[in-house]
Design a protein around this motif. Structure first.
Motif, PDB file in Angstrom:
ATOM      1  N   THR A 286       0.846  -1.192   0.000  1.00  0.00           N
ATOM      2  CA  THR A 286       0.000   0.000   0.000  1.00  0.00           C
ATOM      3  C   THR A 286       0.883   1.245   0.000  1.00  0.00           C
ATOM      4  O   THR A 286       2.011   1.230   0.473  1.00  0.00           O
ATOM      5  CB  THR A 286      -0.919   0.020   1.240  1.00  0.00           C
ATOM      6  OG1 THR A 286      -0.108  -0.033   2.415  1.00  0.00           O
ATOM      7  CG2 THR A 286      -1.873  -1.147   1.216  1.00  0.00           C
ATOM      8  N   ALA A 287       0.345   2.310  -0.537  1.00  0.00           N
ATOM      9  CA  ALA A 287       1.061   3.585  -0.589  1.00  0.00           C
ATOM     10  C   ALA A 287       0.063   4.713  -0.378  1.00  0.00           C
ATOM     11  O   ALA A 287      -1.095   4.623  -0.787  1.00  0.00           O
ATOM     12  CB  ALA A 287       1.770   3.744  -1.921  1.00  0.00           C
ATOM     13  N   ASP A 288       0.517   5.776   0.284  1.00  0.00           N
ATOM     14  CA  ASP A 288      -0.374   6.905   0.566  1.00  0.00           C
ATOM     15  C   ASP A 288      -0.693   7.711  -0.689  1.00  0.00           C
ATOM     16  O   ASP A 288      -1.827   8.102  -0.912  1.00  0.00           O
ATOM     17  CB  ASP A 288       0.247   7.820   1.624  1.00  0.00           C
ATOM     18  CG  ASP A 288       0.305   7.136   2.976  1.00  0.00           C
ATOM     19  OD1 ASP A 288      -0.525   6.244   3.227  1.00  0.00           O
ATOM     20  OD2 ASP A 288       1.188   7.490   3.779  1.00  0.00           O
ATOM     21  N   SER A 289       0.309   7.978  -1.494  1.00  0.00           N
ATOM     22  CA  SER A 289       0.052   8.740  -2.714  1.00  0.00           C
ATOM     23  C   SER A 289       0.306   7.826  -3.909  1.00  0.00           C
ATOM     24  O   SER A 289       1.445   7.494  -4.219  1.00  0.00           O
ATOM     25  CB  SER A 289       0.934   9.985  -2.776  1.00  0.00           C
ATOM     26  OG  SER A 289       2.261   9.644  -2.994  1.00  0.00           O
ATOM     27  N   VAL A 290      -0.774   7.439  -4.536  1.00  0.00           N
ATOM     28  CA  VAL A 290      -0.705   6.569  -5.706  1.00  0.00           C
ATOM     29  C   VAL A 290      -1.123   7.380  -6.914  1.00  0.00           C
ATOM     30  O   VAL A 290      -2.133   8.074  -6.898  1.00  0.00           O
ATOM     31  CB  VAL A 290      -1.629   5.335  -5.530  1.00  0.00           C
ATOM     32  CG1 VAL A 290      -1.599   4.475  -6.769  1.00  0.00           C
ATOM     33  CG2 VAL A 290      -1.204   4.535  -4.323  1.00  0.00           C
ATOM     34  N   GLU A 291      -0.335   7.285  -7.970  1.00  0.00           N
ATOM     35  CA  GLU A 291      -0.617   8.038  -9.186  1.00  0.00           C
ATOM     36  C   GLU A 291      -0.753   7.062 -10.333  1.00  0.00           C
ATOM     37  O   GLU A 291       0.093   6.195 -10.534  1.00  0.00           O
ATOM     38  CB  GLU A 291       0.540   8.994  -9.456  1.00  0.00           C
ATOM     39  CG  GLU A 291       0.313   9.922 -10.611  1.00  0.00           C
ATOM     40  CD  GLU A 291       1.504  10.861 -10.794  1.00  0.00           C
ATOM     41  OE1 GLU A 291       1.845  11.130 -11.947  1.00  0.00           O
ATOM     42  OE2 GLU A 291       2.074  11.299  -9.782  1.00  0.00           O
TER      43      GLU A 291
ATOM     44  N   HIS B 123       4.301  -7.689  -1.432  1.00  0.00           N
ATOM     45  CA  HIS B 123       4.673  -6.878  -0.272  1.00  0.00           C
ATOM     46  C   HIS B 123       5.561  -7.628   0.720  1.00  0.00           C
ATOM     47  O   HIS B 123       6.216  -7.020   1.548  1.00  0.00           O
ATOM     48  CB  HIS B 123       3.423  -6.331   0.427  1.00  0.00           C
ATOM     49  CG  HIS B 123       2.631  -7.351   1.179  1.00  0.00           C
ATOM     50  ND1 HIS B 123       1.859  -8.307   0.556  1.00  0.00           N
ATOM     51  CD2 HIS B 123       2.523  -7.570   2.507  1.00  0.00           C
ATOM     52  CE1 HIS B 123       1.295  -9.067   1.476  1.00  0.00           C
ATOM     53  NE2 HIS B 123       1.674  -8.645   2.673  1.00  0.00           N
TER      54      HIS B 123
ATOM     55  N   LYS C 121      -3.851   1.846  -3.026  1.00  0.00           N
ATOM     56  CA  LYS C 121      -4.177   2.779  -1.959  1.00  0.00           C
ATOM     57  C   LYS C 121      -4.606   1.978  -0.731  1.00  0.00           C
ATOM     58  O   LYS C 121      -5.156   0.880  -0.860  1.00  0.00           O
ATOM     59  CB  LYS C 121      -5.309   3.707  -2.387  1.00  0.00           C
ATOM     60  CG  LYS C 121      -4.887   4.740  -3.390  1.00  0.00           C
ATOM     61  CD  LYS C 121      -6.007   5.698  -3.673  1.00  0.00           C
ATOM     62  CE  LYS C 121      -5.568   6.758  -4.643  1.00  0.00           C
ATOM     63  NZ  LYS C 121      -6.638   7.698  -4.955  1.00  0.00           N
ATOM     64  N   PRO C 122      -4.389   2.513   0.465  1.00  0.00           N
ATOM     65  CA  PRO C 122      -4.826   1.811   1.676  1.00  0.00           C
ATOM     66  C   PRO C 122      -6.331   1.568   1.637  1.00  0.00           C
ATOM     67  O   PRO C 122      -7.096   2.447   1.243  1.00  0.00           O
ATOM     68  CB  PRO C 122      -4.446   2.761   2.810  1.00  0.00           C
ATOM     69  CG  PRO C 122      -3.373   3.624   2.250  1.00  0.00           C
ATOM     70  CD  PRO C 122      -3.661   3.740   0.782  1.00  0.00           C
TER      71      PRO C 122
END
Length: 156
Positions: free
Chosen positions: A50-55, A124, A152-153
């Motif tokens: 998971t990542a906070d800012s996913v583009e 992961h 995203k989380p």
């Protein structure tokens, strides 16, 4: 005057098969247009981190080269219990990346090759040493545009 004949044995007229080829080709074209071809079948676990800012990348699929890494799934235990690289439908070592990159470049036109992006789909739970080895091999082949795929989380 014309004479009408009465059917004696009650035979049914033959069914016309003139429209049959049209129907067969119509079904063929329908299934050809709606069928989706599967690119790769995953042989490794691939739960993305998971990542906070996913583009989201707005790139065409012909510019992206995928590398999968993770522990082999059930049925492929003979490949080991540690995380391993999957290139297309084969297990590989980091040293095999050179041949894979050349094969992927050969499939693309000359103007797309400088725009190619390597997308790493790494489980992961995979160790970072494997990711470092992949990055080192990519660096040797001047494949410097790398994208790490994540979610995203809260999403799966």
């Amino acid at each position: 005057m014309a004479k009408f004949k009465k059917k004696k044995d009650g035979e049914l007229p033959q069914a016309s098969t003139a429209a049959l080829p049209d129907i067969v080709f119509m079904l063929l074209f329908f299934f050809m247009t709606v069928t989706v071809m599967k690119d790769n079948s995953l042989m490794v676990e691939n739960k993305l981190p998971t990542a906070d800012s996913v583009e989201k990348l707005n790139r065409k699929n012909d510019r992206v080269m995928y590398i999968y890494a993770g522990k082999p799934v059930a049925g492929y235990e003979d490949a080991g219990k540690e995380a391993i690289i999957q290139l297309n439908d084969k297990f590989a070592q980091p040293s095999d990346l050179k041949q894979y990159i050349y094969a992927e470049r050969a499939l693309r036109s000359e103007d797309i090759i400088p725009l190619m992006v390597t997308a790493l789909k790494v489980d992961h739970k995979a160790n970072m040493g494997l990711v470092t080895d992949i990055k080192q091999e990519l660096r040797k082949e001047n494949m410097l545009k790398i994208s790490y795929l994540a979610v995203k989380p809260g999403k799966k």
